[in-house]
Design a protein around this motif. Structure first.
Motif, PDB file in Angstrom:
ATOM      1  N   GLU A 160       0.601  -0.952  -0.145  1.00  0.00           N
ATOM      2  CA  GLU A 160       0.135   0.046  -0.047  1.00  0.00           C
ATOM      3  C   GLU A 160       0.904   1.338  -0.094  1.00  0.00           C
ATOM      4  O   GLU A 160       0.329   2.463  -0.432  1.00  0.00           O
ATOM      5  N   LYS A 161       2.073   1.105   0.360  1.00  0.00           N
ATOM      6  CA  LYS A 161       2.954   2.435   0.533  1.00  0.00           C
ATOM      7  C   LYS A 161       4.296   2.051  -0.194  1.00  0.00           C
ATOM      8  O   LYS A 161       5.117   1.370   0.256  1.00  0.00           O
ATOM      9  N   PRO A 162       4.382   2.351  -1.483  1.00  0.00           N
ATOM     10  CA  PRO A 162       5.711   2.331  -2.289  1.00  0.00           C
ATOM     11  C   PRO A 162       6.775   3.186  -1.520  1.00  0.00           C
ATOM     12  O   PRO A 162       6.472   4.046  -0.788  1.00  0.00           O
ATOM     13  N   SER A 163       8.061   2.848  -2.227  1.00  0.00           N
ATOM     14  CA  SER A 163       9.210   3.506  -1.722  1.00  0.00           C
ATOM     15  C   SER A 163       9.040   5.194  -1.934  1.00  0.00           C
ATOM     16  O   SER A 163       8.561   5.299  -3.167  1.00  0.00           O
ATOM     17  N   LYS A 164       9.504   5.805  -0.913  1.00  0.00           N
ATOM     18  CA  LYS A 164       9.385   7.215  -1.032  1.00  0.00           C
ATOM     19  C   LYS A 164      10.500   7.625  -2.051  1.00  0.00           C
ATOM     20  O   LYS A 164      10.306   8.617  -2.817  1.00  0.00           O
ATOM     21  N   LEU A 165      11.573   7.021  -2.078  1.00  0.00           N
ATOM     22  CA  LEU A 165      12.690   7.476  -3.069  1.00  0.00           C
ATOM     23  C   LEU A 165      12.495   7.038  -4.597  1.00  0.00           C
ATOM     24  O   LEU A 165      12.586   8.100  -5.165  1.00  0.00           O
ATOM     25  N   PHE A 166      11.484   6.218  -4.975  1.00  0.00           N
ATOM     26  CA  PHE A 166      11.192   5.849  -5.985  1.00  0.00           C
ATOM     27  C   PHE A 166      10.067   6.357  -6.572  1.00  0.00           C
ATOM     28  O   PHE A 166       9.395   5.930  -7.655  1.00  0.00           O
ATOM     29  N   ASN A 167       9.418   7.344  -5.719  1.00  0.00           N
ATOM     30  CA  ASN A 167       8.353   8.027  -6.238  1.00  0.00           C
ATOM     31  C   ASN A 167       8.796   8.964  -7.369  1.00  0.00           C
ATOM     32  O   ASN A 167       8.161   9.503  -8.276  1.00  0.00           O
ATOM     33  N   ASP A 168      10.058   9.291  -7.356  1.00  0.00           N
ATOM     34  CA  ASP A 168      10.559  10.108  -8.575  1.00  0.00           C
ATOM     35  C   ASP A 168      11.403   8.977  -9.297  1.00  0.00           C
ATOM     36  O   ASP A 168      12.165   8.252  -9.202  1.00  0.00           O
ATOM     37  N   SER A 169      10.663   8.855 -10.255  1.00  0.00           N
ATOM     38  CA  SER A 169      11.021   7.791 -11.254  1.00  0.00           C
ATOM     39  C   SER A 169      12.390   7.685 -11.736  1.00  0.00           C
ATOM     40  O   SER A 169      12.991   6.761 -12.351  1.00  0.00           O
ATOM     41  N   SER A 170      12.963   8.888 -11.944  1.00  0.00           N
ATOM     42  CA  SER A 170      14.215   8.880 -12.585  1.00  0.00           C
ATOM     43  C   SER A 170      15.440   8.908 -11.547  1.00  0.00           C
ATOM     44  O   SER A 170      16.603   8.865 -11.899  1.00  0.00           O
ATOM     45  N   PHE A 171      15.018   8.942 -10.152  1.00  0.00           N
ATOM     46  CA  PHE A 171      15.990   8.862  -9.105  1.00  0.00           C
ATOM     47  C   PHE A 171      16.755   7.451  -9.103  1.00  0.00           C
ATOM     48  O   PHE A 171      18.107   7.534  -9.039  1.00  0.00           O
ATOM     49  N   GLY A 172      16.126   6.220  -9.319  1.00  0.00           N
ATOM     50  CA  GLY A 172      16.723   5.151  -9.459  1.00  0.00           C
ATOM     51  C   GLY A 172      18.062   4.891 -10.316  1.00  0.00           C
ATOM     52  O   GLY A 172      19.102   4.673  -9.823  1.00  0.00           O
ATOM     53  N   HIS A 173      17.819   5.259 -11.496  1.00  0.00           N
ATOM     54  CA  HIS A 173      18.991   5.190 -12.573  1.00  0.00           C
ATOM     55  C   HIS A 173      19.950   6.292 -12.465  1.00  0.00           C
ATOM     56  O   HIS A 173      21.126   6.046 -12.763  1.00  0.00           O
TER      57      HIS A 173
END
Length: 1768
Positions: free
Chosen positions: A279-292
């Motif tokens: 129900e609660k996704p990762s806060k860091l990956f709310n930004d789709s570009s952050f991971g890469h």
């Protein structure tokens, strides 16, 4: 807005204390949190420079909001502008800092540079306080889970709000910006590089900023758990981390900042991943570009090896983050993809494993000194998240496969013995070996749980990994690493049991306990066979086998050490194999070390096993040769392979010493368990010689491959020396014998060595400055700065610190004994202070360790050494001054004391409290010759006379400033109460010392402190903590109040009222204690500054109970009983007598007893010593105790120890209660004795104090000692009440006092008097009493009766009294006298009634004391009975006394009185006092009851008893002394003895009244005969009195003459024979009296109208010039003149009475003679008699004051006879 310092104090007091915050603290805390929100939202944001503000500063007049205009001089302007430039601060803010600095330190007279540095330091202090406040809140929410959940929730909400507003980003910005070379950071090129801290020490600005950055980075780490970081924050932190790693800075602080940034990223990534749910996704990956983007950022190539390792750690955390998010995402209903490509993930995983990130975590982070020396809460958090990191790595499928692959590579990489057998492998080949990563993984996991073993509980994932990692080991290195991990898992009791079962069972095919013991047995058999076949050639142990055995032995050691005590006894039944390899020279030393370490773990399993270990060691281990030895440094090889050979020839060549270290540790552990001290350690002298000669002696010259081993070796030696000094007591006989034995190398032989005592040999070394002493001083001489640097930067730093601590402890132990031994050993051996004084640098180094704040124990020992040296070395202060170390030493002591005041946790043992030790050091030194250590540390002027010092705590940082600042606030009483107590005691002692009293009392009375009145209205009357809640705090608060009250009493006693400061202080104290001050014009300085509300409170205070009575209420409580019967040990064994003998011995634990003296001087039971004594008592008996009885005995001993603990606590509380009561008595007695005239309504105050004292002493809660103190206060109050009654009623300066004013002076009402008497009766009749207490109570009762007596002196003739009244008033004087008499009668009647109600008990008690008491108590008891008879009615008391036989007892004692005693003795003098009191009591019976009383005494044979007594003979005996050489020495004694004659004569005179009142002739004749017999029996006494010259006689002489004439006048007319010549003596006396002229008393009639000159003439006439001084006013002079004239009139009345008695007696004799021989009278006789008779006829009764009827009738008859004789 609240200041940062107050904010920090509030947070720390409420959140870091030893107990949860109180309700008031909680309210204050939440209020402070709310007020701090604006400060945190603008965290460390300050206004920058501004042109307009700069111009305002340059104008030299600055306006700060909320204050008046501030005027500046040129220097102020320059400093303010320089601060603005250096710190990038607004100019007005800089002026505010200057004002604050001046308020805190007083800047006047300081150099501009010093002011600049102080002000900059103040700014950094404010910043530090604000950062610390934030850190406390974050730590509380994150770490301190024991606090109330609601409170944590409230704080958490506020922190969320603060961080949501951008505080996290602000922290990141500050960490980055503060590292720049600019004014807002490290400082620009022209900025001042140094600042002064709170104690005035110079500190580099860079160090201060680095400390700020570290604190900010810690806050950043903690803040992650408040609010998760955003993607931008993660990138920013990573960027700062790279920059910091690239810097060429290897300082500890810099590394700790890097660690904080690293763990900020790791914790942020792990927290974000673990918080991910469907129900609660990762806060860091709310930004789709952050991971890469972040993946590319961290995987970018790095060329700097310093950066690569830390970036690999971030990569590892990122990989775990991605993996967790992937797992959590796969659990969603809609499958998600990896935030990065799968190939990138595997590439990252492979990269970190190939780079062996686990090895870098170990060597580059966890095992560094910088990591280990961080705040423990931060380390705990780091380790906790490393635990989460590794559990995810070991449990998630993606990484679990990699772990399995790593293990497979490790098992197949290389044969078990390749590395140890093939020496040709290069370093690159070694690095390519596949086991390295898996071994590092195991070691990394082991390191994590070794630091935090509690993380093992319930960790099933880890135990699953253990089962996986322990299977199928084919590589020795992985086996060793796995065994190391097992040893770590065995660090807890639960883990030890699991590891034991793992290796005991069949879980692992090739790993188990059997493998260990089989291998040891195999090698032992192999070596034995080799010895039998090839002689001395022994095969080597394989390197791999040795390493594996070491791993097994380490696991064995941990399992046994931490196993359950009851279970581990059954685990290993045969430990002999562990000893069998110790004696072989081919066994590697490190294997021997592991064997001995494992053996040492078995010592505490059971006492029997300890003895077994001793036997096995003697059988198998290498011997320690005891033989003549070579000088140190010239080792001759031994002929046998012993420990000396192995140390000097084997280990020394390898520069590694594991065998020797383990050998010493094992022996130290065994010796520590020994209980038999009878031989004083002689059986261990061989071990001592080995340690002394071969290990510790040459240790500085040895080479060491690893410094860690060097300090391990030193520690083992120092522990051995410490045990030798602590375990054994030395007696005189052994000391004398030891003096004949030399410690010098090359002298002692074997027989001498065997008789040596290790402790004495070590003491001789120190007392002659030899090897051990020099080596220890070489450790100490490193200095605090070097050891601090080593401690924080080197892995062996903690061992070095421990070596330093033991070295200092050994010095203290030596100093405890060296004075005693020096008396036997001089001149070869001297006390240690003499040895140290040979090198003053040694002394300075010892004293400077007070600033070593890493270890409180080191600071304690430094303080103890200072205390010892200050007591022995008179010139210690001069020595310190010459070294220029005085300023630093003063500041270091002050900083240590201040640090202790700021502690947030209480210290259980006061002897370990640094603050208490410092304060006791100061107290002990106050009275020592000046200048002493107390004068130095308190900043008295030691360059000039100390008494002329001007104390300036605001200027000079010292212990005095710290103490006064903290005593002013009295914060954290639950933690600092002991410091407050000893602080008040220190001030009291300073005020008592003649040198320091003047400066100290002046300082305390100034307006800066107002110390004498500050706390009287607050802490002194606050309720005490309940005994059940915190008895230690209760005791300390009682002592604290006692010292404060005694300090106030001292000020009242010694203050010079001519000085305004002291006068104001005294008036303030009196105002607070007694409410009202005479004159009504005093207002305390505090009240003058208070608001209207406070003034109204003061008005209310004047109507409530006086503060001095509230103080008494505080100390009135039931004292805990210390007389409890100690519980019995096992009754069947009858240990009670021996236990009582132990408790009755007053010896301290150091001398074999069970007592010790606390820091306050209370003698308490030493629980450890008592426990040891009880067990020795039980074990030495001849009884056989089974297991059940042993269990019962153990429980009985525990019960006994609980009783001893309660005894100590109760004794301390009773002593504290008595101490405060003593302080209260001092302030009361001083106030009413010396400062009473400053108070209003004095009689009422005295009445209330007297009543309260009596009520308290009568209370059942009052102990005997308390009642003694209270009775003294009551006596003083009673005496002052009498003084108040007789003081001039018209006021101090009144000249209009009349006689009637004095006669009718107002005393307490009759009701108040009755209240006092009733309370006094209850106090006397209290259950617990003693004769000493009752003597004071009886004196108080007599004082009460004296107070109740009429003001009219019976010696003043009634005619004079009426005349005085008639000259001052009209005709109402008789009415006034009647009113006074009526009130007096009512008072006496009520007194009689009150006593009558308790007559049975009170008279029983008093008569018992009068008859059976001591010679000191008998007199006052008789006087009390005398007082009872004086108010008796209806013969009630007389009958009571008769029934108890007290009168007959008195007569018997008088009869038995002997004058042959040694009169010089105190007992004889007391006996005289008793005799006088008994005579007074008998006289009261005769006088008060008239004929009835006299008849009672006569019926008891009073005259016979008096006649046979030797008391009257003293008159004649003492007359012979005046001609002897010792006359002067006996004059006082003679006067005392002659005083007894008067009471006897009074009693006889009173009894002769029956001659006239008896109706029957037989009775009259009997009485006359008895009196005549008495007179004849004491003819010499009567003759001597009649012959005394009364022309210039004193009152006693006149009274004696009066009594003799009275007795003779009543009985001598019945005596027909004048063979004794009394008639001739009477004629001579009458002739002298008729010629004597008395001084005129005409001045009495108008004494109030006389001038000062005339009054002085009257005083001169009365010879009372010494009673007045030139400064006395006319009122006092008139008063003295009137009293003395009345006294003269009374003396004149006595003479007239004596004259009339003589005349009556002579005229009776003449009458009898002339009736028969009238015809024989000569005419000359008749001519001489006629004028005399005519003059007597002219006497008037109203002038004489006596009845003249009988005399005039006799004169008339004589005149008729004379006329008839003339006619004839």
């Amino acid at each position: 807005m609240v200041s940062p310092h107050d904010l920090r104090s509030t947070f720390e007091a409420a959140l870091l204390g030893p107990s949860p915050p109180t309700p008031s603290q909680r309210i204050e805390l939440l209020h402070a949190v709310r007020c701090s929100v604006p400060l945190f939202k603008s965290f460390l944001s300050y206004p920058g420079p501004k042109a307009s503000d700069r111009a305002e500063v340059e104008s030299k007049e600055v306006r700060i909001p909320g204050s008046s205009p501030i005027l500046l001089d040129d220097t102020d302007v320059q400093i303010a502008l320089k601060l603005s430039d250096d710190l990038n601060l607004n100019e007005i803010e800089c002026v505010r800092l200057l004002v604050a600095a001046n308020s805190k330190w007083v800047l006047f007279g300081r150099e501009p540079l010093e002011i600049l540095r102080l002000t900059a330091g103040l700014w950094y202090m404010e910043r530090r306080d604000l950062i610390a406040s934030l850190h406390v809140l974050l730590r509380t929410v994150i770490v301190d889970e024991w606090l109330d959940a609601d409170l944590i929730s409230d704080i958490h909400k506020h922190l969320e709000d603060i961080f949501s507003s951008g505080l996290g980003q602000r922290l990141i910005f500050l960490i980055k910006e503060l590292n720049r070379e600019e004014s807002a950071g490290l400082g620009g090129p022209s900025a001042e590089k140094y600042v002064l801290d709170f104690r005035g020490a110079i500190i580099e600005r860079r160090a201060v900023v680095a400390g700020e950055r570290l604190s900010l980075s810690h806050c950043l780490v903690l803040s992650i758990l408040i609010l998760q970081m955003t993607p931008k924050d993660v990138k920013d932190v990573f960027s700062i981390l790279k920059d910091c790693c690239a810097e060429a800075n290897s300082s500890t602080t810099h590394l700790q900042i890097i660690f904080s940034l690293l763990f900020t990223l790791i914790i942020s990534l792990i927290t974000d991943a673990l918080n991910t749910t469907p129900e609660k996704p990762s806060k860091l990956f709310n930004d789709s570009s952050f991971g890469h983007e972040f993946h590319d950022l961290i995987m970018a190539p790095i060329n700097d090896p310093n950066v690569e390792g830390f970036i690999d750690c971030v990569r590892f955390g990122w990989m775990i983050h991605v993996m967790i998010v992937q797992e959590r995402s796969n659990s969603r209903a809609t499958s998600g993809a990896l935030p990065i490509h799968l190939a990138d993930f595997h590439s990252c995983l492979e990269h970190v494993c190939s780079h062996n990130v686990f090895r870098f975590f170990l060597s580059g982070v966890l095992q560094t000194a910088a990591y280990q020396n961080q705040d423990e809460h931060i380390i705990y958090m780091y380790n906790g998240y490393l635990h989460k990191l590794m559990m995810c790595f070991l449990s998630y499928p993606l990484s679990r496969d990699k772990v399995k692959d790593m293990k497979d590579k490790a098992m197949s990489a290389i044969s078990p013995y390749l590395l140890s057998g093939d020496r040709t492998l290069s370093s690159k080949q070694v690095s390519d070996i596949g086991y390295e990563s898996f071994v590092s993984l195991l070691e990394f996991i082991s390191e994590i749980y070794q630091k935090e073993p509690e993380l093992l509980y319930g960790n099933e994932e880890l135990w699953a990994f253990i089962h996986f990692a322990g299977e199928d080991h084919t590589n020795i290195h992985t086996l060793v690493a796995f065994l190391k991990l097992l040893g770590t898992l065995a660090s807890t009791e639960e883990g030890a049991s699991k590891v034991y079962e793992l290796l005991h069972g069949k879980i692992f095919r090739s790993i188990g306990w059997s493998t260990l013991f089989d291998c040891l047995s195999i090698y032992d058999g192999m070596f034995k066979q080799a010895l039998q076949t090839s002689g001395n050639l022994l095969p080597d142990i394989q390197e791999g086998d040795a390493q594996a055995l070491v791993g097994y032995l380490n696991v064995l050691q941990k399992v046994v050490e931490n196993g359950n005590p009851s279970e581990r006894r059954r685990w290993f039944q045969d430990i002999e194999p562990l000893f069998k390899l110790l004696g072989y020279e081919n066994v590697p030393p490190y294997l021997k070390g592991a064997l001995r370490n494992a053996i040492a773990s078995f010592i505490k399993v059971s006492p029997a096993l300890k003895d077994t270990i001793w036997n096995y060691l003697e059988q198998y281990d290498l011997p320690v040769a005891v033989a003549p030895f070579s000088p140190i440094g010239q080792h001759a090889p031994s002929q046998i392979y012993d420990m000396q050979f192995e140390l000097n020839e084997v280990e020394a060549r390898r520069e590694r010493y594991p065998s020797t270290i383990s050998f010493l540790n094992l022996l130290n552990t065994l010796i520590a368990q020994e209980k038999d001290e009878s031989d004083r350690g002689r059986r261990f002298v061989g071990i001592f010689r080995f340690v002394y000669d071969h290990v510790f002696g040459p240790f500085p010259q040895r080479a060491y491959a690893d410094p860690y081993e060097k300090w391990q070796l030193v520690l083992s030696c120092l522990q051995h020396f410490q045990m030798a000094l602590k375990m054994y007591n030395i007696n005189k006989e052994e000391s004398g014998k030891a003096n004949n034995m030399s410690l010098s190398p090359g002298v002692a032989d074997t027989s001498t060595i065997d008789s040596q005592i290790p402790a004495l040999e070590l003491l001789k070394d120190f007392m002659s400055g030899k090897i051990a002493f020099c080596n220890i001083m070489s450790i100490i001489s490193l200095g605090a700065d070097i050891i601090i640097s080593e401690r924080t930067s080197q892995s062996y730093g903690q061992l070095l610190e421990e070596a330093l601590k033991l070295s200092l402890e050994i010095l203290v132990l030596v100093m405890d004994r060296d004075i005693f031994l020096a008396d036997f050993w001089r001149p070869l051996h001297q006390p240690l202070d003499v040895i140290l004084s040979q090198n003053p640098n040694w002394i300075f180094t010892l004293l400077e360790y007070i600033r070593y704040d890493f270890s409180p124990q080191i600071q304690q020992n430094s303080i103890k050494i200072m205390s010892i040296l200050s007591s022995r070395m008179i010139g210690l202060v001069q020595l310190v001054l010459k070294s220029n170390a005085a300023k630093c030493l003063v500041e270091d002591y002050a900083a240590c004391l201040e640090s202790r005041f700021e502690e947030c946790e209480s210290i259980e043992n006061a002897k370990d409290d640094l603050g208490v030790l410092i304060l006791q050091l100061l107290i002990d030194n106050i009275n020592r010759p000046a200048p002493n250590v107390a004068h130095l540390l308190l900043r008295f002027d030691i360059d000039s006379p100390v008494e002329h010092s001007i104390l300036q705590p605001k200027v000079h940082y010292s212990c005095l400033k710290v103490m006064l600042d903290n005593l002013e606030k009295l914060s954290r009483p639950d933690i600092n109460t002991l410091l407050h107590e000893f602080g008040f005691q220190l001030l009291y002692e300073l005020c008592m010392d003649p040198l320091t009293s003047g400066p100290t009392m002046y300082l305390l009375s100034t307006k800066k402190y107002l110390f004498f009145s500050k706390h009287l209205d607050t802490i002194c009357t606050n309720p005490l903590p309940k005994r059940s809640h915190n008895q230690s705090l209760r005791v300390s608060m009682l002592h604290e109040r006692a010292w404060l009250i005694k300090l106030l009493a001292l000020e009242l006693h010694t203050a010079d009222m001519g000085e305004s400061t002291h006068r104001e202080a005294c008036l303030s104290i009196l105002s607070l204690c007694f409410t009202q001050i005479a004159g009504g014009n005093y207002q305390s300085p505090e009240l003058s500054r208070t608001s209207e509300f406070d003034a109204s409170n003061f008005a209310q205070r004047t109507t409530k109970k006086k503060k001095v009575l509230e103080l008494l209420d505080v100390v009135q409580f039931r004292t805990p009983d210390i007389g409890l019967q100690c519980p019995q040990l096992l009754p069947a064994f009858k240990f009670d007598a021996q236990v009582n003998d132990i408790l009755k011995s007053s010896s301290t634990s150091e001398k074999g007893g069970v007592y010790y003296y606390s820091e306050r001087g209370d003698r308490l039971l030493d629980l450890d010593a008592l426990h040891e004594k009880l067990w020795q008592l039980c074990s030495q008996g001849s009884y056989t105790i089974n297991d059940a009885e042993k269990t019962e005995l153990r429980a009985s001993i525990q019960q006994f120890l609980r009783w001893a603990w309660r005894y100590n606590k109760n004794l301390e509380e009773q002593a504290a209660q008595l101490h405060m009561l003593s302080g209260w008595s001092q302030i009361v007695e001083v106030s009413i004795s010396k400062r009473m005239l400053l108070l209003e309504d004095r009689s009422q105050i005295l009445f209330e104090l007297l009543g309260a004292s009596l009520s308290a002493s009568a209370s059942p809660d009052c102990t005997l000692r308390m009642a003694y103190v209270l009775s003294n206060v009551a006596l003083t109050c009673m005496a002052k009440l009498r003084d108040e009654r007789f003081l001039c009623p018209g006021g101090v300066d009144s000249d209009s006092v009349t006689c009637l004013d004095i006669i009718s002076v107002k005393q307490l009402s009759n009701g108040a008097c009755h209240s006092i008497l009733y309370k006094l009766m209850m106090a006397i009749l209290r259950n617990e009493s003693s004769e000493t207490l009752r003597r004071r109570q009886y004196a108080l009762l007599l004082g009460y009766f004296q107070y109740c007596r009429s003001i009219l002196n019976p010696d003043v003739p009634a005619s004079i009294l009426r005349y005085l009244l008639s000259t001052e008033h009209d005709d109402d004087d008789e009415l006034n006298l009647q009113k006074i008499g009526k009130e007096q009668a009512e008072l006496e009647g009520a007194n009689f009634s009150i006593i009558k109600k308790e007559a049975q008990a009170i008279i029983n008690l008093v008569t018992k004391d009068a008859m059976q008491g001591s010679e000191v108590g008998k007199p006052v008891s008789c006087y009390v009975l005398d007082a009872f008879l004086s108010i008796d009615r209806d013969k009630f008391f007389l009958n009571q006394l008769q029934s108890r036989g007290i009168l007959r007892s008195c007569l018997t004692e008088i009869n038995n009185f002997s004058c042959k005693d040694a009169w010089c003795s105190l007992e004889s003098q007391q006996r005289l006092c008793t005799l006088e009191a008994q005579l007074s009591l008998l006289l009261r019976v005769s006088d008060n009851y008239g004929k009835h009383g006299a008849q009672i005494l006569l019926s008891m044979g009073a005259l016979d008893q008096l006649g046979s007594s030797k008391a009257v003979l003293l008159q004649s005996q003492t007359s012979r002394w005046y001609g002897t050489p010792s006359a002067r020495d006996r004059l006082g004694e003679a006067d005392k003895k002659r005083l007894l004659v008067i009471p006897v004569l009074r009693l006889v005179s009173s009894l002769t009244s029956l001659v006239e009142s008896s109706e029957y002739l037989e009775v009259k004749n009997k009485i006359v005969r008895e009196v005549l017999d008495f007179v004849k029996g004491h003819q010499s006494t009567f003759n001597q009195i009649l012959k005394e010259d009364i022309s210039d006689a004193d009152e006693l002489t006149l009274e004696r003459s009066n009594l003799v004439v009275s007795i003779l006048s009543k009985v001598w007319p019945y005596e027909e024979n004048d063979e004794y010549g009394f008639v001739q003596e009477l004629f001579s006396m009458m002739h002298i009296l008729f010629r004597f002229e008395f001084a005129s008393s005409n001045f009495i009639q108008d004494i109030n109208e006389l001038s000062r000159l005339e009054v002085d003439e009257v005083i001169t006439l009365c010879m009372k010039q010494g009673y007045v001084s030139s400064s006395d006013n006319i009122r006092k002079r008139r008063y003295i003149a009137m009293i003395e004239m009345c006294r003269m009139a009374g003396n004149r009345d006595q003479l007239i009475t004596l004259l009339l008695q003589l005349a009556e007696l002579i005229f009776n004799i003449l009458l009898f003679s002339l009736q028969d021989e009238i015809s024989d009278l000569q005419s000359s006789f008749s001519d001489n008699m006629h004028p005399i008779l005519d003059r007597i006829e002219q006497l008037k009764e109203d002038k004489i004051g006596h009845s003249l009827k009988f005399l005039q009738r006799t004169v008339s008859i004589l005149k008729d006879i004379l006329i008839r004789s003339i006619a004839i």
